[in-house]
Design an enzyme around this catalytic site. Structure first.
Site, PDB file in Angstrom:
ATOM      1  N   ASN A   8      45.361  33.456  45.490  1.00 47.10           N
ATOM      2  CA  ASN A   8      45.540  31.922  45.694  1.00 47.10           C
ATOM      3  C   ASN A   8      47.195  31.818  45.301  1.00 47.10           C
ATOM      4  O   ASN A   8      47.603  31.485  44.122  1.00 47.10           O
ATOM      5  CB  ASN A   8      44.768  30.986  44.568  1.00 47.10           C
ATOM      6  CG  ASN A   8      44.820  29.791  44.656  1.00 47.10           C
ATOM      7  OD1 ASN A   8      45.385  29.209  45.540  1.00 47.10           O
ATOM      8  ND2 ASN A   8      44.378  29.055  43.427  1.00 47.10           N
ATOM      9  N   TRP A   9      47.686  31.171  46.359  1.00 45.35           N
ATOM     10  CA  TRP A   9      49.319  30.599  46.310  1.00 45.35           C
ATOM     11  C   TRP A   9      49.329  29.391  45.466  1.00 45.35           C
ATOM     12  O   TRP A   9      50.525  28.998  45.355  1.00 45.35           O
ATOM     13  CB  TRP A   9      49.979  30.622  47.568  1.00 45.35           C
ATOM     14  CG  TRP A   9      50.535  32.249  47.827  1.00 45.35           C
ATOM     15  CD1 TRP A   9      50.169  33.332  47.135  1.00 45.35           C
ATOM     16  CD2 TRP A   9      50.984  32.534  49.023  1.00 45.35           C
ATOM     17  NE1 TRP A   9      50.826  34.306  48.032  1.00 45.35           N
ATOM     18  CE2 TRP A   9      51.309  33.805  48.830  1.00 45.35           C
ATOM     19  CE3 TRP A   9      51.768  31.765  50.265  1.00 45.35           C
ATOM     20  CZ2 TRP A   9      52.125  34.643  50.018  1.00 45.35           C
ATOM     21  CZ3 TRP A   9      52.295  32.529  51.146  1.00 45.35           C
ATOM     22  CH2 TRP A   9      52.658  33.773  51.048  1.00 45.35           C
ATOM     23  N   HIS A 100      38.049  24.556  42.847  1.00 41.19           N
ATOM     24  CA  HIS A 100      38.781  25.229  41.770  1.00 41.19           C
ATOM     25  C   HIS A 100      39.025  23.834  40.975  1.00 41.19           C
ATOM     26  O   HIS A 100      39.298  22.915  41.009  1.00 41.19           O
ATOM     27  CB  HIS A 100      40.067  25.429  42.634  1.00 41.19           C
ATOM     28  CG  HIS A 100      41.054  26.280  41.755  1.00 41.19           C
ATOM     29  ND1 HIS A 100      41.743  25.778  40.856  1.00 41.19           N
ATOM     30  CD2 HIS A 100      41.312  27.562  41.771  1.00 41.19           C
ATOM     31  CE1 HIS A 100      42.422  26.630  40.079  1.00 41.19           C
ATOM     32  NE2 HIS A 100      42.324  27.788  40.751  1.00 41.19           N
ATOM     33  N   GLU A 176      35.733  31.498  36.909  1.00 37.64           N
ATOM     34  CA  GLU A 176      37.195  31.285  36.311  1.00 37.64           C
ATOM     35  C   GLU A 176      36.952  30.314  35.224  1.00 37.64           C
ATOM     36  O   GLU A 176      37.078  29.307  35.229  1.00 37.64           O
ATOM     37  CB  GLU A 176      37.998  30.620  37.386  1.00 37.64           C
ATOM     38  CG  GLU A 176      38.139  31.493  38.731  1.00 37.64           C
ATOM     39  CD  GLU A 176      39.363  31.138  39.289  1.00 37.64           C
ATOM     40  OE1 GLU A 176      39.943  32.125  39.423  1.00 37.64           O
ATOM     41  OE2 GLU A 176      39.827  30.102  39.713  1.00 37.64           O
ATOM     42  N   SER A 225      44.192  34.173  34.803  1.00 38.38           N
ATOM     43  CA  SER A 225      45.560  34.819  34.431  1.00 38.38           C
ATOM     44  C   SER A 225      45.562  36.433  34.735  1.00 38.38           C
ATOM     45  O   SER A 225      45.971  37.055  33.753  1.00 38.38           O
ATOM     46  CB  SER A 225      45.491  34.742  32.802  1.00 38.38           C
ATOM     47  OG  SER A 225      45.808  33.124  32.566  1.00 38.38           O
ATOM     48  N   GLY A 246      45.947  34.106  40.882  1.00 32.27           N
ATOM     49  CA  GLY A 246      46.699  32.725  41.334  1.00 32.27           C
ATOM     50  C   GLY A 246      48.285  33.088  41.009  1.00 32.27           C
ATOM     51  O   GLY A 246      48.967  33.972  42.065  1.00 32.27           O
TER      52      GLY A 246
HETATM   53  P1  PGA Z   1      45.856  32.222  37.511  1.00 30.94           P
HETATM   54  O1  PGA Z   1      45.075  31.516  38.519  1.00 30.94           O
HETATM   55  O2  PGA Z   1      45.472  33.671  38.056  1.00 30.94           O
HETATM   56  O3  PGA Z   1      47.207  31.741  37.727  1.00 30.94           O
HETATM   57  O4  PGA Z   1      45.312  32.164  36.160  1.00 30.94           O
HETATM   58  C1  PGA Z   1      43.755  31.711  39.149  1.00 30.94           C
HETATM   59  C2  PGA Z   1      43.239  30.685  40.175  1.00 30.94           C
HETATM   60  O5  PGA Z   1      43.951  30.541  41.107  1.00 30.94           O
HETATM   61  O6  PGA Z   1      42.323  30.059  39.813  1.00 30.94           O
END
Ligand code: PGA
Length: 265
Positions: A8-9, A100, A176, A225, A246
């Site tokens: 996820n950019w 999200h 998440e 993360s 992400g």
């Molecule tokens: P992250 O984001 O890996 O930067 O914590 C995860 C996401 O896009 O939900």
């Protein structure tokens, strides 16, 4: 069954040239580091900002599927600024991220809106990736705490309302916990066994509604993360359909190391 890796950019990169060179660099990194087998073993789904989708399709690395980070809840009409499921489908998009936490938080999206988006996606044969997870944990709470399970189960109940039994295998769930996402203040990676408990709880939710066989076909991922170092912690994860990455997916070097470490899992 293939595992899934969602990249996820978010709202990166800043320019089309940066998006192009990321993709070109990504393709040559895979080749140079002999990661073709890993890439083939996974369904890698890249979620660029809408505006870069079309050009990325053109230089798309082999075996990488393209998804969108969101979709309009309206299928058609005078809704300035919106992008519909049908538009995404016409570009060749296969997946759409919905619900999200950054959209729930910053754009006040409700489970009801997310439900409409999911039903629209399924109507146009797009696979929705539904994000669920609690905002915070109180002291001593874990994935089996009543409050935490209630939050996640309510999200599943409301976001998946009206979904048909034969559509369930097209839905991907990303657990998440918001406190673990890099954009949250003081974010931290969740404990692996606690993640596992929640993944089991989510599978159980599907089992009670759709039966064991159908529930086993649903992909349930973890996101929050994930980076090149902590992805190795997830080696002991018994249930592991894949990850949603992400921030670490927006930097080519970091993403390369995530993939290299993923090979060790
Ligand atoms: P992250 O984001 O890996 O930067 O914590 C995860 C996401 O896009 O939900």
């Amino acid at each position: 069954m293939k595992k899934i890796l969602i990249l996820n950019w978010k709202q990166f990169p800043d320019t089309k040239d940066q998006a192009d060179s990321f993709m070109t660099g990504f393709t040559s990194f895979i080749k140079k580091n002999k990661l073709e087998a890993l890439v083939k073993k996974h369904e890698i789904v890249l979620l660029p900002p809408y505006i870069f989708i079309d050009r990325i399709m053109d230089i798309e690395a082999k075996n990488v599927s393209i998804g969108a980070q969101d979709v309009s809840r309206f299928n058609q009409g005078a809704f300035t600024g919106e992008i519909s499921s049908k538009m995404l489908k016409s570009l060749g998009v296969k997946y759409v991220l919905v619900g999200h936490s950054e959209r729930r938080l910053n754009f006040k999206e409700k489970n009801e809106d997310i439900n409409t988006k999911i039903l629209n996606c399924l109507h146009y044969n797009l696979k929705p990736i539904l994000c669920v997870g609690e905002n915070a944990r109180n002291k001593n709470e874990n994935s089996n705490s009543f409050r935490i399970k209630k939050i996640v189960f309510t999200q599943l109940n409301e976001c998946l309302k009206g979904i048909k039994e034969d559509e369930i295998q097209d839905v991907i769930i990303a657990y998440e916990p918001v406190w673990a996402i890099s954009s949250s203040a003081n974010s931290k990676v969740a404990d692996v066994s606690d993640v596992e408990t929640m993944l089991i709880n989510i599978r159980f939710w599907f089992e009670t509604r759709f039966g064991k066989d159908k529930a086993l076909n649903v992909k349930i991922l973890y996101g929050g993360s994930i980076n090149k170092d902590n992805i190795l912690n997830f080696k002991s994860l018994f249930i592991n359909d894949g990850f949603l990455v992400g921030k670490a997916s927006t930097n080519l070097k970091e993403l390369g190391s995530v993939l290299t470490n993923l090979k060790k899992l």
